[in-house]
Design an enzyme around this catalytic site. Structure first.
Site, PDB file in Angstrom:
ATOM      1  N   LYS A  94       0.853  -1.189   0.000  1.00 29.10           N
ATOM      2  CA  LYS A  94       0.000   0.000   0.000  1.00 29.10           C
ATOM      3  C   LYS A  94       0.880   1.226   0.000  1.00 29.10           C
ATOM      4  O   LYS A  94       1.837   1.308   0.781  1.00 29.10           O
ATOM      5  CB  LYS A  94      -0.873  -0.018   1.268  1.00 29.10           C
ATOM      6  CG  LYS A  94      -1.770   1.162   1.421  1.00 29.10           C
ATOM      7  CD  LYS A  94      -3.176   0.866   0.947  1.00 29.10           C
ATOM      8  CE  LYS A  94      -3.995   2.113   0.695  1.00 29.10           C
ATOM      9  NZ  LYS A  94      -3.721   2.770  -0.618  1.00 29.10           N
ATOM     10  N   GLN A 115       7.291   3.765   3.800  1.00 37.08           N
ATOM     11  CA  GLN A 115       5.870   3.412   3.871  1.00 37.08           C
ATOM     12  C   GLN A 115       5.663   2.115   4.651  1.00 37.08           C
ATOM     13  O   GLN A 115       4.654   1.938   5.329  1.00 37.08           O
ATOM     14  CB  GLN A 115       5.331   3.263   2.437  1.00 37.08           C
ATOM     15  CG  GLN A 115       3.835   3.231   2.326  1.00 37.08           C
ATOM     16  CD  GLN A 115       3.209   4.609   2.273  1.00 37.08           C
ATOM     17  OE1 GLN A 115       3.721   5.499   1.604  1.00 37.08           O
ATOM     18  NE2 GLN A 115       2.106   4.787   2.970  1.00 37.08           N
ATOM     19  N   LYS A 118       5.645   3.109   8.261  1.00 33.96           N
ATOM     20  CA  LYS A 118       4.493   3.975   8.512  1.00 33.96           C
ATOM     21  C   LYS A 118       3.205   3.154   8.592  1.00 33.96           C
ATOM     22  O   LYS A 118       2.404   3.295   9.507  1.00 33.96           O
ATOM     23  CB  LYS A 118       4.379   4.989   7.367  1.00 33.96           C
ATOM     24  CG  LYS A 118       3.247   5.966   7.510  1.00 33.96           C
ATOM     25  CD  LYS A 118       3.020   6.784   6.254  1.00 33.96           C
ATOM     26  CE  LYS A 118       4.295   7.397   5.713  1.00 33.96           C
ATOM     27  NZ  LYS A 118       4.051   8.371   4.647  1.00 33.96           N
ATOM     28  N   LYS A 130       5.179   1.832  -3.228  1.00 43.56           N
ATOM     29  CA  LYS A 130       5.081   3.193  -3.770  1.00 43.56           C
ATOM     30  C   LYS A 130       5.291   3.097  -5.274  1.00 43.56           C
ATOM     31  O   LYS A 130       5.972   2.195  -5.749  1.00 43.56           O
ATOM     32  CB  LYS A 130       6.155   4.093  -3.148  1.00 43.56           C
ATOM     33  CG  LYS A 130       5.872   5.565  -3.260  1.00 43.56           C
ATOM     34  CD  LYS A 130       4.979   6.072  -2.137  1.00 43.56           C
ATOM     35  CE  LYS A 130       4.576   7.516  -2.351  1.00 43.56           C
ATOM     36  NZ  LYS A 130       3.903   8.081  -1.164  1.00 43.56           N
ATOM     37  N   ASP A 170      -0.412  10.866  -4.458  1.00 42.88           N
ATOM     38  CA  ASP A 170       0.757  11.496  -3.825  1.00 42.88           C
ATOM     39  C   ASP A 170       0.995  12.781  -4.620  1.00 42.88           C
ATOM     40  O   ASP A 170       0.071  13.271  -5.297  1.00 42.88           O
ATOM     41  CB  ASP A 170       1.975  10.549  -3.849  1.00 42.88           C
ATOM     42  CG  ASP A 170       3.120  11.037  -2.954  1.00 42.88           C
ATOM     43  OD1 ASP A 170       3.007  10.923  -1.729  1.00 42.88           O
ATOM     44  OD2 ASP A 170       4.131  11.552  -3.489  1.00 42.88           O
ATOM     45  N   THR A 213      -4.239  13.445   5.782  1.00 45.26           N
ATOM     46  CA  THR A 213      -2.795  13.552   6.040  1.00 45.26           C
ATOM     47  C   THR A 213      -2.470  14.847   6.787  1.00 45.26           C
ATOM     48  O   THR A 213      -1.779  14.834   7.808  1.00 45.26           O
ATOM     49  CB  THR A 213      -1.998  13.481   4.719  1.00 45.26           C
ATOM     50  OG1 THR A 213      -2.400  12.309   4.017  1.00 45.26           O
ATOM     51  CG2 THR A 213      -0.506  13.414   4.983  1.00 45.26           C
ATOM     52  N   ASN A 244      -2.170  19.293  -1.216  1.00 43.24           N
ATOM     53  CA  ASN A 244      -3.147  18.618  -0.366  1.00 43.24           C
ATOM     54  C   ASN A 244      -2.757  18.638   1.107  1.00 43.24           C
ATOM     55  O   ASN A 244      -3.535  19.020   1.972  1.00 43.24           O
ATOM     56  CB  ASN A 244      -3.312  17.173  -0.885  1.00 43.24           C
ATOM     57  CG  ASN A 244      -4.176  16.352   0.031  1.00 43.24           C
ATOM     58  OD1 ASN A 244      -3.707  15.858   1.050  1.00 43.24           O
ATOM     59  ND2 ASN A 244      -5.439  16.231  -0.287  1.00 43.24           N
ATOM     60  N   SER A 383      -6.883   5.685   4.148  1.00 36.71           N
ATOM     61  CA  SER A 383      -6.897   4.803   2.976  1.00 36.71           C
ATOM     62  C   SER A 383      -7.198   3.368   3.416  1.00 36.71           C
ATOM     63  O   SER A 383      -7.949   2.644   2.763  1.00 36.71           O
ATOM     64  CB  SER A 383      -5.549   4.826   2.254  1.00 36.71           C
ATOM     65  OG  SER A 383      -5.496   5.883   1.325  1.00 36.71           O
TER      66      SER A 383
HETATM   67  P1  NAP Z   1       0.616  17.904  -3.850  1.00 37.25           P
HETATM   68  O1  NAP Z   1      -0.811  18.140  -3.518  1.00 37.25           O
HETATM   69  O2  NAP Z   1       0.993  17.554  -5.229  1.00 37.25           O
HETATM   70  O3  NAP Z   1       1.440  19.195  -3.364  1.00 37.25           O
HETATM   71  C1  NAP Z   1       2.831  19.199  -3.360  1.00 37.25           C
HETATM   72  C2  NAP Z   1       3.301  20.569  -2.918  1.00 37.25           C
HETATM   73  O4  NAP Z   1       4.707  20.537  -2.723  1.00 37.25           O
HETATM   74  C3  NAP Z   1       3.050  21.644  -3.955  1.00 37.25           C
HETATM   75  O5  NAP Z   1       2.833  22.863  -3.298  1.00 37.25           O
HETATM   76  C4  NAP Z   1       4.371  21.663  -4.734  1.00 37.25           C
HETATM   77  O6  NAP Z   1       4.640  22.860  -5.402  1.00 37.25           O
HETATM   78  C5  NAP Z   1       5.347  21.460  -3.608  1.00 37.25           C
HETATM   79  N1  NAP Z   1       6.589  20.883  -4.120  1.00 37.25           N
HETATM   80  C6  NAP Z   1       6.751  19.732  -4.835  1.00 37.25           C
HETATM   81  N2  NAP Z   1       8.045  19.554  -5.158  1.00 37.25           N
HETATM   82  C7  NAP Z   1       8.700  20.607  -4.629  1.00 37.25           C
HETATM   83  C8  NAP Z   1      10.060  21.000  -4.611  1.00 37.25           C
HETATM   84  N3  NAP Z   1      10.995  20.247  -5.205  1.00 37.25           N
HETATM   85  N4  NAP Z   1      10.382  22.152  -3.950  1.00 37.25           N
HETATM   86  C9  NAP Z   1       9.433  22.907  -3.347  1.00 37.25           C
HETATM   87  N5  NAP Z   1       8.128  22.586  -3.334  1.00 37.25           N
HETATM   88  C10 NAP Z   1       7.775  21.452  -3.960  1.00 37.25           C
HETATM   89  O7  NAP Z   1       1.236  16.728  -2.929  1.00 37.25           O
HETATM   90  P2  NAP Z   1       0.812  16.304  -1.464  1.00 37.25           P
HETATM   91  O8  NAP Z   1      -0.099  15.155  -1.565  1.00 37.25           O
HETATM   92  O9  NAP Z   1       0.421  17.496  -0.672  1.00 37.25           O
HETATM   93  O10 NAP Z   1       2.217  15.719  -0.924  1.00 37.25           O
HETATM   94  C11 NAP Z   1       3.183  16.528  -0.252  1.00 37.25           C
HETATM   95  C12 NAP Z   1       4.109  15.646   0.560  1.00 37.25           C
HETATM   96  O11 NAP Z   1       3.330  14.876   1.512  1.00 37.25           O
HETATM   97  C13 NAP Z   1       4.908  14.601  -0.227  1.00 37.25           C
HETATM   98  O12 NAP Z   1       6.143  14.391   0.395  1.00 37.25           O
HETATM   99  C14 NAP Z   1       4.067  13.345  -0.082  1.00 37.25           C
HETATM  100  O13 NAP Z   1       4.829  12.157  -0.266  1.00 37.25           O
HETATM  101  C15 NAP Z   1       3.625  13.489   1.357  1.00 37.25           C
HETATM  102  N6  NAP Z   1       2.435  12.707   1.724  1.00 37.25           N
HETATM  103  C16 NAP Z   1       1.266  12.865   1.067  1.00 37.25           C
HETATM  104  C17 NAP Z   1       0.166  12.131   1.471  1.00 37.25           C
HETATM  105  C18 NAP Z   1      -1.183  12.324   0.856  1.00 37.25           C
HETATM  106  O14 NAP Z   1      -2.153  11.755   1.388  1.00 37.25           O
HETATM  107  N7  NAP Z   1      -1.345  13.106  -0.197  1.00 37.25           N
HETATM  108  C19 NAP Z   1       0.286  11.207   2.503  1.00 37.25           C
HETATM  109  C20 NAP Z   1       1.495  11.088   3.178  1.00 37.25           C
HETATM  110  C21 NAP Z   1       2.567  11.849   2.779  1.00 37.25           C
HETATM  111  P3  NAP Z   1       4.400  23.014  -6.994  1.00 37.25           P
HETATM  112  O15 NAP Z   1       2.923  23.220  -7.144  1.00 37.25           O
HETATM  113  O16 NAP Z   1       5.225  24.185  -7.394  1.00 37.25           O
HETATM  114  O17 NAP Z   1       4.873  21.737  -7.624  1.00 37.25           O
END
Ligand code: NAP
Length: 451
Positions: A94, A115, A118, A130, A170, A213, A244, A383
């Protein structure tokens, strides 16, 4: 004679580096876990004899595949896709799918490894995986995104299944992309099963998955503050990201009485000294998620704020910090600045946002510091609850799910205390999370023998 795994940490890490050349993110993630697990295993012969850590640090499999699609101008484009199935000792693989140009095998292996621990921490039966692609969704039309998702799933479908491997979203993969991928899975297999999570509410999704999250990371932060008799009321928070996780973390901070000062994206960060209120968060959600805009445009809508191009927000003085964008976005120097400016707690919404230097700085300063594998587990936890609802063929109520999310985050916090309490009031949450997650997976692996 049996081969002994009684090597020391540097020798173990030398082996990891040698077997995984040019995979710095994966080596970094293994190092962070191994630093704690070596201490824990010192007097536990069975983990050594069965080479448990060595086996968890070797994915069950890495599937790599070509993804071809046609852009709106009729050009044929070729991307690489992966699914890393790290470990399924305690349940089906997952973990999310990431679409971003920075995606490599190393990044996905580190994420699948993290993961695994976690998912064990949530207490739900989920293994670690992943996947993703180096596809860049920025600037693509909706039809291009759809064609890419369909092509990606046309290969991925043969490696996943409701009891095999259940991907989610993600970075770069939200509800829209999950919809296109689920539609293609259903079309190819003629099955309506819970093969993906993060689905729309009309077609098997769970309430509060989108928020889980970010909300969970703030619940974890509140649990940490409570150990010091404190809460979030009146506290200032610095947050990175504007996707997100970041926007929902900001929302929960505001709901619990805190003041959010910053958000960011890959172009830089905005600092709003008046505080980023719920109305402003709604503006960011609409602007970033639906209109796919840039965070710098925030200052046009809210002129008291300032935009800092190409910078991260860690220099803004704050009480608490939540890195919620991406890996290695908070470096050793940033950690020192946060500590020097009086930051008392850091809760990671992103995966491995703090580099090893930064981790060591937070630990040495003995501030409240939660690694992502503990504090951002709320998303995968819901999830897991979505999978349960799909198996039951029913949908639970929002209040039930909110309570389950809070209980799961408290349970993870308790596990961290159990294995991370260093006495005299200091809890090493990194150590606690690593050991609690490892022990569950390791004990299941012992039961299976050498497989
Ligand atoms: P998302 O909705 O796609 O948002 C990602 C954010 O991070 C955007 O603001 C993006 O900016 C910024 N970003 C991406 N790459 C970057 C970089 N190299 N430098 C600076 N900013 C950057 O993704 P998300 O789901 O929020 O995920 C964010 C983090 O949380 C990731 O590490 C992910 O693995 C982790 N996470 C997510 C979940 C989930 O349920 N979604 C669960 C656990 C962990 P831009 O718009 O400019 O690209």
């Amino acid at each position: 004679m049996a081969v002994s795994d009684h090597v020391d940490l540097p020798t173990f890490m030398e082996g990891v580096k040698k077997r995984n050349p040019h995979q710095p993110e994966f080596v970094q993630a293994v190092q962070e876990v191994a630093e704690d697990i070596f201490d824990f295993m010192a007097d536990k012969e069975q983990y050594h004899a069965q080479q448990i850590l060595r086996r968890i640090a070797e994915p069950d499999r890495v599937v790599s595949f070509r993804v071809c699609w046609e852009d709106d101008n009729g050009n044929i484009r070729v991307q690489r896709g992966w699914r890393v199935q790290n470990n399924n000792a305690i349940g089906p693989y997952k973990g999310g799918i990431r679409f971003h140009p920075s995606v490599t095998e190393s990044v996905l292996k580190f994420l699948a490894f993290e993961q695994t621990f976690k998912n064990a921490l949530t207490g739900l039966p989920m293994g670690g995986g992943k996947g993703g692609s180096n596809f860049n969704p920025k600037g693509k039309s909706t039809r291009e995104i759809m064609r890419f998702c369909q092509s990606f799933m046309t290969e991925l479908y043969r490696h996943i299944g409701a009891d095999v491997d259940v991907p989610a979203g993600d970075i770069g993969v939200g509800g829209r992309e999950i919809g296109y991928m689920f539609g293609q899975y259903k079309r190819i297999t003629n099955q309506f099963t819970g093969v993906l999570t993060g689905k729309g509410l009309e077609w098997g999704g769970s309430l509060i998955r989108t928020e889980a999250t970010g909300y969970g990371a703030v619940y974890f932060l509140a649990n940490m503050l409570a150990t010091k008799g404190q809460d979030l009321v009146g506290k200032t928070a610095v947050i990175s990201g504007s996707g997100n996780v970041a926007t929902h973390a900001a929302e929960k901070i505001v709901q619990l009485g805190g003041k959010v000062l910053t958000l960011s994206d890959s172009g830089g960060f905005i600092h709003d000294p008046d505080g980023i209120t719920q109305d402003k968060i709604n503006w960011v959600k609409e602007h970033k998620t639906h209109r796919r805009g840039r965070i710098e445009e925030y200052v046009e809508a809210f002129p008291n704020a300032s935009f800092h191009a190409g910078k991260t927000p860690w220099g803004v003085p704050c009480d608490v910090a939540l890195p919620c964008a991406t890996q290695n976005e908070l470096l050793g120097e940033d950690a020192k600045t946060l500590v020097a400016n009086g930051c008392i707690a850091v809760s990671e919404g992103a995966n491995m946002p703090t580099d090893l230097d930064g981790v060591h700085t937070f630990k040495a300063a003995k501030i409240l510091y939660a690694p992502g594998k503990a504090s951002n587990a709320g998303g995968v936890a819901v999830s897991g609850l979505e999978m349960s609802q799909n198996s039951e063929r029913r949908a639970w109520k929002e209040e039930e799910l909110q309570q389950m999310l809070k209980d799961i985050m408290s349970g993870i916090h308790d596990s961290c205390i159990k294995y991370g309490d260093q006495g005299s009031g200091y809890i090493d949450y990194v150590k606690g999370a690593n050991i609690a997650g490892f022990k569950k997976v390791a004990d299941a692996m012992l039961a299976f023998g050498v497989v």
